[in-house]
Design a protein around this motif. Structure first.
Motif, short mmCIF file in Angstrom:
data_model
loop_
_atom_site.label_atom_id
_atom_site.label_comp_id
_atom_site.label_asym_id
_atom_site.label_seq_id
_atom_site.Cartn_x
_atom_site.Cartn_y
_atom_site.Cartn_z
N LEU A 26 -13.20 -10.21 18.61
CA LEU A 26 -14.49 -10.55 19.25
C LEU A 26 -15.70 -9.94 18.56
N LEU A 29 -17.14 -11.95 15.99
CA LEU A 29 -17.89 -13.13 16.47
C LEU A 29 -19.22 -12.71 17.09
N ILE A 31 -19.51 -10.56 19.63
CA ILE A 31 -19.35 -10.33 21.07
C ILE A 31 -18.87 -8.91 21.27
N ASP B 52 -19.41 -12.59 32.66
CA ASP B 52 -20.29 -13.54 31.97
C ASP B 52 -19.48 -14.80 31.67
N GLU B 54 -20.43 -17.77 30.81
CA GLU B 54 -20.84 -18.50 29.61
C GLU B 54 -20.20 -17.89 28.37
N ARG B 55 -20.21 -16.57 28.32
CA ARG B 55 -19.60 -15.84 27.22
C ARG B 55 -18.10 -16.12 27.16
N ARG B 57 -16.60 -18.72 28.24
CA ARG B 57 -16.42 -20.10 27.77
C ARG B 57 -16.50 -20.16 26.24
N GLU B 58 -17.44 -19.39 25.70
CA GLU B 58 -17.60 -19.35 24.24
C GLU B 58 -16.34 -18.77 23.58
N ILE B 59 -15.80 -17.69 24.17
CA ILE B 59 -14.58 -17.08 23.63
C ILE B 59 -13.42 -18.07 23.69
N ASP B 61 -13.54 -21.27 23.75
CA ASP B 61 -13.80 -22.35 22.81
C ASP B 61 -13.45 -21.96 21.39
N LYS B 62 -13.81 -20.73 21.02
CA LYS B 62 -13.63 -20.30 19.63
C LYS B 62 -12.26 -19.73 19.33
#
Lengths: 83, 83
Positions: A26, A29, A31, B52, B54-55, B57-59, B61-62
């Protein structure tokens, strides 16, 4: 048709290298606000009739979880999977 | 610390041999009322501060889901994991 969900996770004291690998990736990325990641299994059991939590618990106990290293939780979601 | 859960499941149209193997084993255990079993991943992400979504979701996704064959759902459980 009724769905029962069995969540199987490693016990907290058992190392989870797969989750650790994700957590370690992470920062690369960008994060930084994640303390830990644990990865387990989600099993969706579709019953032909009523959702039977007791039956699902029996299945989890016999087939889905390794009681030495894993805990499981059985639940019946109200509707379909969350979006 | 706040937990976000990401459930990653194979898309419905993708064959799930692992779930099928469990489903096929059930009659041998005397369990006949199960129509199907699907096995995916449950990922628990512990944030150092606020949860979080949104965060998460980003994780997902990636890093966590393969969008070609998998769907994911992000949720913040109210309390600890269900018993």
């Amino acid at each position: 048709m009724a769905r029962v969900v069995v969540d199987v996770m490693l016990k907290p004291e058992i190392l989870d290298p797969q989750g650790q690998a994700v957590a370690d990736a992470l920062p690369r990325l960008g994060i930084s606000e994640v303390a830990s990641v644990r990865i387990g299994r989600r099993v969706e059991i579709e019953f032909t009739g009523e959702a039977d939590l007791e039956r699902a618990r029996e299945i989890a106990d016999k087939l889905l979880a390794n009681p030495v290293i894993e805990d499981f939780a059985v639940s019946a979601p109200q509707e379909g999977p969350a979006a």
